[in-house]
Structure formats: C-alpha cells, structure tokens
Design a protein around this motif. Structure first.
Motif, PDB file in Angstrom:
ATOM      1  N   SER A 122       0.763  -1.152   0.073  1.00 39.19           N
ATOM      2  CA  SER A 122       0.065   0.077  -0.154  1.00 39.19           C
ATOM      3  C   SER A 122       0.766   1.329   0.036  1.00 39.19           C
ATOM      4  O   SER A 122       0.343   2.256  -0.862  1.00 39.19           O
ATOM      5  CB  SER A 122      -0.933  -0.118   1.168  1.00 39.19           C
ATOM      6  N   PHE A 176      -3.917   3.670   3.573  1.00 35.83           N
ATOM      7  CA  PHE A 176      -5.003   3.021   2.969  1.00 35.83           C
ATOM      8  C   PHE A 176      -6.276   3.778   2.849  1.00 35.83           C
ATOM      9  O   PHE A 176      -7.512   3.285   2.464  1.00 35.83           O
ATOM     10  CB  PHE A 176      -5.639   2.098   4.393  1.00 35.83           C
ATOM     11  N   ALA A 195      -5.039  -2.440  -0.297  1.00 34.68           N
ATOM     12  CA  ALA A 195      -5.039  -2.365   1.301  1.00 34.68           C
ATOM     13  C   ALA A 195      -6.271  -3.189   1.834  1.00 34.68           C
ATOM     14  O   ALA A 195      -6.005  -4.052   2.742  1.00 34.68           O
ATOM     15  CB  ALA A 195      -5.204  -0.863   1.685  1.00 34.68           C
TER      16      ALA A 195
END
Length: 580
Positions: A80, A110, A119
């Motif tokens: 991520s 995220f 994510a």
C-alpha cells in the motif's frame, strides 16, 4: 494414488511412496503397497475398483496462523505504501489524515484509491487469519470440557470476531468521496462559487469542514474498537497458556508491555476523536484540554511514544503465547470413537449462499435509488456503497465469504473420503470461487469499477462447481437444469432491469442447497496437540504419518473385506526401522 479406474498401472520398483497403504483390486489382482518413507514394488495391472480411504487427518497449529497474521499486515502495509506514492494523488500538504493529526500516520496509506483497494484486499486476509486463530483457540479451550471456561472464552471470541469484522469498515469510510469533488481540497473547503475562504487561509491551522472531521473520527473509531478487542483477547489467551510456561515472569513481561503500549495508544486515539476538532488545534496548547484525565493520557502517550509502537505488540502476541500448540482434525464417513459429531458440507455451502442472498436483499430494502445506479452490473450491489448500510454489509459479506471457504474445504475433504483421491479440479474451482466472492467485497469502494468482472467470474465458477459436484455424485441432470435456470434469470435481471427479477436471482441462490446439493454427512473428531504429542507416528494398521507433513491419511488394512491377497509376494523395503 493418482490413477483412475480403468487406467493401466505400471510402476517401477523402488519408487518412494510415503503416503500410507492402499489396496486395489484389479483384473490381475494387482496390489500396491506403500511404506512410510520407504519404497514399493508392485506388479503390472489395471485398476478397476478403488477402495475409499477410512479417514483424513491433519493438524492445524497456532504458529503458522500467528505468523501469517503478522506477515499479511506488514506485506499489505508495504504494498500500500508503494501504491500510495506511485499511483495516487497523495500530497502531504493536503492529506486529511495529516491535516487532522498533524503528522504522518500509517492510516493514510489505506485511504487513497487505487492503493485503498489493494489495502482492503490485503487487510481482509489479515482479518480472516485473525478470526481463524480465534476459532481454533475457542475449540482448543472447548476440548477441556469445562462449562464456565468455555462460556467465558466463547464470549470473548464472539466480541473479538465482531471487532475484527468491523475493522474492514476502516476502508468503507470514504475520506475522499467522488460525489463531493470540492472536498478534495482536503480541509480548505470551497465556497459555492469555487473560491476559498480568506478567513480559513489566514488561520494558522485551517479548520477542516465538519464532514471531513466526522469521517476521520469514524475512520479512527473502527480501529480503536479493534485495538481494544485485541487487548481483551491477548489477556485471555495469555491466561490460558501461562500454566504451560516455565518462565512465567517472561510471559508477564510480554503481557504488561503489550497492555501498556497498546492500551495507552488506544486511549490516546480515543481522546483525540472525542475533541470533535483536529488534533493540531488543541494538542499541548493552552486551554486545549479541559479534562485532567485526558491530559494525563495524552502526556504519557507523548512522552513514551506509544502511538508510534503501541500497535506492534498486537501483531506478535499470538506467536509468543501459543508456540507448540494446535488441534488435530480427523474426518471420516463412519462414526469414530469419541467423535465430535457430524458435519454436512452441503448444508454449510447452502447457508453461505443464503447469507449472500440475504445481504443483497436487505440492501435493496434499506436504499431507495439502487435501480438507477449505473456503476454496478448487478444493481443490488449498489447499496453496498451507501451509508450506513455499507457499515453492515461489508462485515457481513466478509463473514459469509469465510463461511463459504469453510464449506468448500469440507466438501473437498468429503469428496476425498468418497473417492480415495483428491479431485484437483474441484480444489482449483473451489479456490477460484472463494477468491471471486472475496474480491466482490471491494464493491464498497465508491471509486472502483472492476468488481463486475469478479461477480461474473464468481457466477461462472459457482456453475462449474455445482456441475462438477453433481456429476461426481450422479446428479448431473439436476445440476445442469439449476445452472441453466440461474443464468437465464441473471441475464433477464441485467437486461430487463426490473427489481422483481433481481430478487428472483436471490431466490435462485437461496434454494440451491435443496435442489442440487446432496446432504451427505461425515464425522469429525478433534484432539488437542502440544509439543509432547506433536507429529507422532500412528499405530493403526496401514497408517502413515510423516513428521512435518500438514496432511496425513489413513488407508484400509492390506487385506480388507472383499479384497483378495496378492498373487505373489510383494517386497517392501525401507531404510526406516519403523517400517521394517
């Protein structure tokens, strides 16, 4: 082992086959004998009637689940991070998380699409492994047969499981909604004509709009609930394994460090979201906090940096407390001594389909304009993006996916018991089916436009799964009719775009268990394992257990009912003295 009835069996001598003993009756009474870690010698023949195996047994340890729990988090965090800085419009000067807290927070990795989709997929696996660990722990405690302990453990596990499911709502909260593009100014909200307020520009810490503040606080609240539930579970897990630890003072040291770090981290986050204003507006400022208790919590958090490291113990405590423990599951088509009851995989599979149908159906009731949504192929999926229904739909769908995965696994085990071998097409189709349903969970993200492909793939793999399963069990006509009716109904719903037809699709899903799924059953036996009994060789005739192997199967004895003795001597050589 992998040959099918009617195919020629030609095996050379001294071929290693460490999987137990299996008896075959062929046209020449050909026999196959396998030894533990040794070699086999078999004559040439034709397989005509395989005998099904007696039971399938495997161990499920705490250790690999605990390691996977931590690894899935850090791998997702890394991926991520790369996606956020490489494929999103992230800007530290305008990011809402940084504007609210005043410093870099891992949560911002995220929140930006498409990194948010990656994510959510990774954290979903993180949540699934946490729930699997909780379930195994509950069964482990249940095997003690103590009512009060089981009730209390069940209560803790239910609370923790709900908190883990709710954790996915961290991604359901959309900090950057598409429907209000002006709010992408990240705290400097625009007026009606698109200009920015000079009063806000002049302020040393520009105030965020109330909607943005509420989104960040809700985003953080789901994380705090998960964190507090993990603390409760950590204390309970540690208390169950202290009695098996010689150096108890080390265990207590780990517990108190976890409690201090994660506890003050959670309390500090709770104080921050209770202020209803960005942290930068009050953090260690004159008159910032009116409560002395809150000030003490913030002061301890700031001086010991618990917000920096307090979440780390949550990732590792499972591995510290449960090393060397686990459960042994044994499945059989016949009753076993001291078994734990029967299991019906078809019933479980039908319940998972009904759960999906129920969630979709409720979404159509609680939202009004889903028929006019053009961002989804199956219109009943549109309510997943609406709030507050999305906060219920995301955890409920993840729970249904977990239930689907369990039912698919049990069906594969049951078919192995019936056939005597693993049907790999059933395994691969089942894995693809669960993956596609899991990927459909990403429909809660407002920006996504790709889950329609996963939905159609899920329908294809569901049809293939039912057709293959019914064909293997002699009911292919019913499976074929059911699949054809389902595709006609689904196509009519998408083309006609009428709400009654959509609910007919849900009805088709709900009744599948009663039409095509055979309600055969198998029996389950669960045993606790620890260091002193782990990977021990069994003493049953024809049983084979390989140390370190996650799957062990027991085959029938060499001279079972209805099987003639081999026509000649069959030599079994092995360097292992246990097999001599």
């Amino acid at each position: 082992r992998r040959c099918r009835p009617g195919r020629q069996l030609i095996w050379a001598a001294r071929v290693p086959r460490p999987r137990g003993a299996m008896m075959w009756k062929g046209s020449h009474n050909a026999a196959v004998v396998e030894g533990v870690g040794g070699y086999i010698t078999a004559p040439v023949g034709y397989i005509t009637a395989p005998r099904r195996i007696d039971y399938v047994e495997f161990d499920l340890d705490f250790d690999p689940i605990a390691k996977g729990f931590a690894a899935s988090f850090f791998v997702t965090l890394l991926l991520s991070c790369v996606a956020t800085f490489a494929a999103t419009d992230f800007n530290p000067e305008t990011d809402k998380i940084i504007r609210y807290y005043g410093f870099f927070n891992p949560c911002l990795l995220f929140d930006h699409f498409p990194a948010k989709a990656l994510a959510m997929a990774g954290m979903g696996i993180f949540v699934v492994l946490g729930i699997l660990f909780s379930f195994i722990f509950f069964v482990y405690v249940y095997m003690e047969r103590r009512l009060a302990t089981t009730v209390w453990t069940g209560t803790v596990v239910v609370l923790v499981t709900c908190a883990q499911l709710i954790f996915v709502n961290v991604f359901t909260v959309n900090l950057y909604p598409e429907k209000v593009p002006d709010r992408r100014l990240h705290g400097l909200h625009a007026d009606v004509d698109g200009t920015v307020s000079l009063l806000e520009q002049a302020a040393p810490y520009p105030t965020m709009p109330a909607a943005d503040i509420a989104s960040v606080e809700l985003h953080t609240a789901f994380y705090i609930v998960w964190l507090l539930a993990e603390l409760l579970f950590m204390v309970h897990v540690a208390s169950k394994f202290f009695q098996k630890e010689v150096r108890k003072w080390r265990m207590w040291m780990h517990v108190w460090i976890c409690l201090y770090g994660a506890g003050f981290h959670a309390l500090a986050m709770l104080v921050m979201i209770l202020q209803n204003r960005p942290k930068v507006d009050w953090y260690f400022r004159a008159g910032g906090l009116s409560s002395q208790v809150q000030w003490v919590i913030i002061w301890i958090d700031a001086k010991t940096f618990t917000s920096l490291w307090g979440w780390l113990p949550i990732m590792f405590y499972r591995y510290l407390f449960t090393t060397g423990h686990g459960l042994r599951f044994t499945f059989s088509l016949e009753r076993m001594e001291d078994d734990s009851g029967r299991v019906q995989p078809g019933l479980w599979f039908g319940r998972s389909l009904r759960a999906f149908a129920l969630i979709l159906g409720v979404g159509g009731i609680f939202t009004t304009n889903w028929m006019y949504d053009h961002t989804t192929l199956f219109k009943l999926a549109a309510p997943f993006r609406s709030k507050p229904f999305g906060y219920f739909a995301a955890p409920a769908t993840l729970a249904a996916v977990i239930y689907l995965g369990l039912s698919v696994s049990l069906t594969v085990i049951q078919q192995r018991l019936l056939d005597g071998w693993i049907t790999w097409p059933l395994v691969w189709i089942g894995m693809a089916l669960v993956f596609c349903f899991y990927s459909c969970l990403l429909v809660v993200l407002e920006e996504e436009r790709f889950t329609a492909y996963f939905f159609m793939a899920a329908c294809v793999f569901l049809s293939a799964w039912l057709m293959l399963l019914t064909r293997m069990r002699g009911q292919w006509q019913r499976g074929f009719v059911y699949v054809v009716v389902g595709w006609i109904t689904l196509g009519s719903a998408i083309l006609a775009n009428r709400w009654p037809v959509y609910y007919l699709v849900l009805l088709w899903l709900a009744i599948g268990e009663h039409i095509v799924l055979h309600q055969s059953e198998m029996y389950l036996k669960v045993q606790r394992i620890a260091d002193d009994s782990y990977h021990m060789l069994g003493d049953l005739p024809g049983a084979s257990e390989v140390p370190g192997s996650p799957m062990r199967s027991a085959m029938p004895a060499l001279h079972g009912p209805g099987f003639a003795a081999p026509p000649g001597p069959v030599m079994v050589t092995s360097p292992n003295p246990c097999c001599a």
